[in-house]
Scaffold this motif. Structure first.
Motif, mmCIF file in Angstrom:
data_model
loop_
_atom_site.group_PDB
_atom_site.id
_atom_site.type_symbol
_atom_site.label_atom_id
_atom_site.label_comp_id
_atom_site.label_asym_id
_atom_site.label_seq_id
_atom_site.Cartn_x
_atom_site.Cartn_y
_atom_site.Cartn_z
ATOM 1 N N ALA A 1 0.864 -1.184 0.000
ATOM 2 C CA ALA A 1 0.000 0.000 0.000
ATOM 3 C C ALA A 1 0.898 1.231 0.000
ATOM 4 C CB ALA A 1 -0.917 0.007 1.217
ATOM 5 N N GLY A 2 0.623 2.132 -0.943
ATOM 6 C CA GLY A 2 1.405 3.360 -1.019
ATOM 7 C C GLY A 2 0.782 4.465 -0.176
ATOM 8 N N ILE A 3 1.639 5.233 0.486
ATOM 9 C CA ILE A 3 1.166 6.356 1.315
ATOM 10 C C ILE A 3 1.724 7.655 0.733
ATOM 11 C CG2 ILE A 3 1.125 7.399 3.608
ATOM 12 C CD1 ILE A 3 1.708 4.632 4.762
ATOM 13 N N ALA A 4 0.831 8.480 0.238
ATOM 14 C CA ALA A 4 1.220 9.833 -0.175
ATOM 15 C C ALA A 4 1.034 10.731 1.042
ATOM 16 C CB ALA A 4 0.356 10.309 -1.339
ATOM 17 N N LEU A 5 2.136 11.252 1.571
ATOM 18 C CA LEU A 5 2.082 11.972 2.853
ATOM 19 C C LEU A 5 1.389 13.323 2.755
ATOM 20 C CD1 LEU A 5 5.670 11.106 4.112
ATOM 21 C CD2 LEU A 5 3.501 10.227 5.012
ATOM 22 N N THR A 6 1.566 13.987 1.646
ATOM 23 C CA THR A 6 1.012 15.349 1.521
ATOM 24 C C THR A 6 0.375 15.547 0.154
ATOM 25 O OG1 THR A 6 3.106 16.232 0.675
ATOM 26 C CG2 THR A 6 2.760 16.295 3.070
ATOM 27 N N GLY A 7 -0.503 16.577 0.102
ATOM 28 C CA GLY A 7 -1.075 16.958 -1.172
ATOM 29 C C GLY A 7 -0.206 18.043 -1.798
ATOM 30 N N GLU A 8 -0.842 18.942 -2.519
ATOM 31 C CA GLU A 8 -0.112 20.042 -3.108
ATOM 32 C C GLU A 8 0.446 20.944 -2.007
ATOM 33 O OE1 GLU A 8 0.637 20.537 -6.221
ATOM 34 O OE2 GLU A 8 -0.431 18.702 -6.852
ATOM 35 N N PRO A 9 1.684 21.412 -2.155
ATOM 36 C CA PRO A 9 2.288 22.258 -1.113
ATOM 37 C C PRO A 9 1.424 23.490 -0.816
ATOM 38 C CG PRO A 9 3.945 21.569 -2.724
ATOM 39 C CD PRO A 9 2.618 21.163 -3.284
ATOM 40 N N GLY A 10 1.327 23.832 0.472
ATOM 41 C CA GLY A 10 0.599 25.023 0.888
ATOM 42 C C GLY A 10 -0.894 24.848 0.994
ATOM 43 N N GLN A 11 -1.432 23.598 0.754
ATOM 44 C CA GLN A 11 -2.882 23.409 0.786
ATOM 45 C C GLN A 11 -3.412 22.963 2.157
ATOM 46 O OE1 GLN A 11 -4.026 20.758 -2.348
ATOM 47 N NE2 GLN A 11 -3.759 22.304 -3.969
ATOM 48 N N GLY A 12 -2.552 22.686 3.088
ATOM 49 C CA GLY A 12 -3.035 22.241 4.391
ATOM 50 C C GLY A 12 -1.933 22.333 5.429
ATOM 51 N N LYS A 13 -2.354 22.200 6.660
ATOM 52 C CA LYS A 13 -1.402 22.235 7.769
ATOM 53 C C LYS A 13 -0.573 20.971 7.779
ATOM 54 C CE LYS A 13 -1.116 22.765 12.773
ATOM 55 N NZ LYS A 13 -1.873 22.952 14.054
ATOM 56 N N VAL A 14 0.731 21.108 8.016
ATOM 57 C CA VAL A 14 1.644 19.969 8.011
ATOM 58 C C VAL A 14 1.913 19.534 9.442
ATOM 59 C CG1 VAL A 14 3.939 19.178 7.355
ATOM 60 C CG2 VAL A 14 2.677 20.725 5.835
ATOM 61 N N TYR A 15 1.869 18.197 9.632
ATOM 62 C CA TYR A 15 2.132 17.622 10.946
ATOM 63 C C TYR A 15 3.389 16.752 10.885
ATOM 64 C CZ TYR A 15 -2.837 18.756 11.345
ATOM 65 O OH TYR A 15 -4.060 19.399 11.346
ATOM 66 N N LYS A 16 4.038 16.646 12.021
ATOM 67 C CA LYS A 16 5.216 15.797 12.125
ATOM 68 C C LYS A 16 4.892 14.652 13.086
ATOM 69 C CE LYS A 16 10.164 15.867 13.212
ATOM 70 N NZ LYS A 16 11.319 16.739 13.641
ATOM 71 N N SER A 17 5.158 13.432 12.664
ATOM 72 C CA SER A 17 4.809 12.266 13.477
ATOM 73 C C SER A 17 5.962 11.277 13.556
ATOM 74 C CB SER A 17 3.578 11.559 12.902
ATOM 75 O OG SER A 17 2.429 12.372 12.996
ATOM 76 N N LYS A 18 5.930 10.475 14.646
ATOM 77 C CA LYS A 18 6.961 9.454 14.855
ATOM 78 C C LYS A 18 6.398 8.032 14.815
ATOM 79 C CE LYS A 18 9.901 12.377 17.773
ATOM 80 N NZ LYS A 18 10.567 12.513 19.123
ATOM 81 N N ASN A 19 5.096 7.913 14.993
ATOM 82 C CA ASN A 19 4.489 6.584 15.083
ATOM 83 C C ASN A 19 3.285 6.455 14.146
ATOM 84 O OD1 ASN A 19 6.109 5.551 17.498
ATOM 85 N ND2 ASN A 19 5.148 7.375 18.397
ATOM 86 N N LEU A 20 3.037 5.239 13.737
ATOM 87 C CA LEU A 20 1.921 4.966 12.829
ATOM 88 C C LEU A 20 1.198 3.697 13.290
ATOM 89 C CD1 LEU A 20 0.506 5.700 10.087
ATOM 90 C CD2 LEU A 20 2.052 4.017 9.032
ATOM 91 N N SER A 21 -0.103 3.767 13.407
ATOM 92 C CA SER A 21 -0.913 2.577 13.718
ATOM 93 C C SER A 21 -1.617 2.099 12.449
ATOM 94 C CB SER A 21 -1.943 2.890 14.805
ATOM 95 O OG SER A 21 -2.827 3.909 14.392
ATOM 96 N N VAL A 22 -1.587 0.790 12.229
ATOM 97 C CA VAL A 22 -2.182 0.185 11.023
ATOM 98 C C VAL A 22 -3.294 -0.769 11.472
ATOM 99 C CG1 VAL A 22 -1.774 -1.191 8.953
ATOM 100 C CG2 VAL A 22 0.027 0.342 9.823
ATOM 101 N N HIS A 23 -4.526 -0.443 11.112
ATOM 102 C CA HIS A 23 -5.668 -1.304 11.417
ATOM 103 C C HIS A 23 -6.044 -2.109 10.168
ATOM 104 C CE1 HIS A 23 -6.941 0.409 15.390
ATOM 105 N NE2 HIS A 23 -6.197 1.416 14.943
ATOM 106 N N PHE A 24 -6.454 -3.349 10.389
ATOM 107 C CA PHE A 24 -6.858 -4.222 9.272
ATOM 108 C C PHE A 24 -8.361 -4.221 9.120
ATOM 109 C CE2 PHE A 24 -2.750 -5.782 10.617
ATOM 110 C CZ PHE A 24 -2.107 -6.057 9.426
ATOM 111 N N ALA A 25 -8.799 -4.299 7.867
ATOM 112 C CA ALA A 25 -10.232 -4.335 7.578
ATOM 113 C C ALA A 25 -10.737 -5.777 7.552
ATOM 114 C CB ALA A 25 -10.506 -3.670 6.236
#
Length: 239
Positions: free
Chosen positions: A175-199
């Motif tokens: 699964a590919g993760i695109a972290l951001t959209g077009e620059p300047g279109q939203g607030k940027v967050y910095k993170s260290k951890n990621l939780s992955v839930h299964f469907a």
């Protein structure tokens, strides 16, 4: 004189008849009849052919199989061997095509990793590996949560595959993760951890997630997205 001659002749004739009778009786008592002589058939050429019946020929003895030669039971065993080979081929085919799979890929039967990729920029790659002993379905898309985010990261519906991605033991999905959209279109967050839930199959989620450590300096915004689980790595990173 004439009377003596007649008497002598009569005596001689009587003696001859008696001798012949004795000879005939002796021959009958001392010998056995050989039966009637075989009749002869006349041919057009004037020669004769014997009509004596032909003697019946006895059947030729069956030849014994030489030592080490194949026998009927051996041929039957060979035929059975072919059947076993066909059964083994069928078994191998069944292993490659499990038919309908109902087991979902979860934290209990998989291993999930996250890595940073150079292309495309601002992308991460999730890799899901089946570590179980049976097939499992990677349903829908992973539900992602960055640190303490309240909402689930957006899922890109355009990446939905034609069929559910099914994994054999040892196989991987991506699964590919695109972290951001077009620059300047939203607030940027910095993170260290990621939780992955299964469907689940019904598109609800399992309660137990997989918690991963993000690559350093991972930044994201609300315009990013994650793809569905796909069987090809390049397809997961094409969006």
């Amino acid at each position: 004189m004439r009377t003596n001659r007649i008497r002598t002749t009569a005596l001689a004739a009587t003696a001859l008849v008696a001798a012949l009778s004795l000879t005939a009786c002796g021959g009958n008592e001392g010998t056995k009849s050989a039966g009637p002589a075989p009749a002869a058939a006349s041919t057009d050429s004037g020669t004769t052919e014997s009509t004596t019946p032909e003697t019946a020929e006895s059947p030729a003895p069956q030849s014994e199989a030489p030592a080490g030669s194949a026998s009927t039971p051996a041929q039957g065993k060979h035929a059975g061997g072919n059947g076993n080979s066909a059964a083994q081929s069928a078994k191998g085919t069944a292993a490659q095509d499990p038919g309908p799979v109902r087991t979902a890929c979860t934290a209990a039967n998989t291993k999930v990793t996250v890595t940073k990729v150079s292309r495309p920029i601002n992308h991460l790659l999730l890799t899901l590996k089946n570590t179980g002993s049976g097939f499992c379905n990677a349903y829908y898309a992973p539900r992602l949560g960055f640190d303490g985010a309240q909402s689930v990261f957006r899922i890109l519906e355009d990446s939905k595959p034609q069929a559910v991605t099914t994994l054999a033991p040892g196989e991987e999905a991506y699964a590919g993760i695109a972290l951001t959209g077009e620059p300047g279109q939203g607030k940027v967050y910095k993170s260290k951890n990621l939780s992955v839930h299964f469907a689940k199959r019904d598109n609800s989620t399992y309660d137990t997630p997989v918690n991963l450590k993000l690559p350093s300096e991972t930044r994201w915004d609300d315009n990013g997205f994650v793809t569905y689980w796909l069987s090809d790595r390049a397809d997961a990173l094409m969006y």
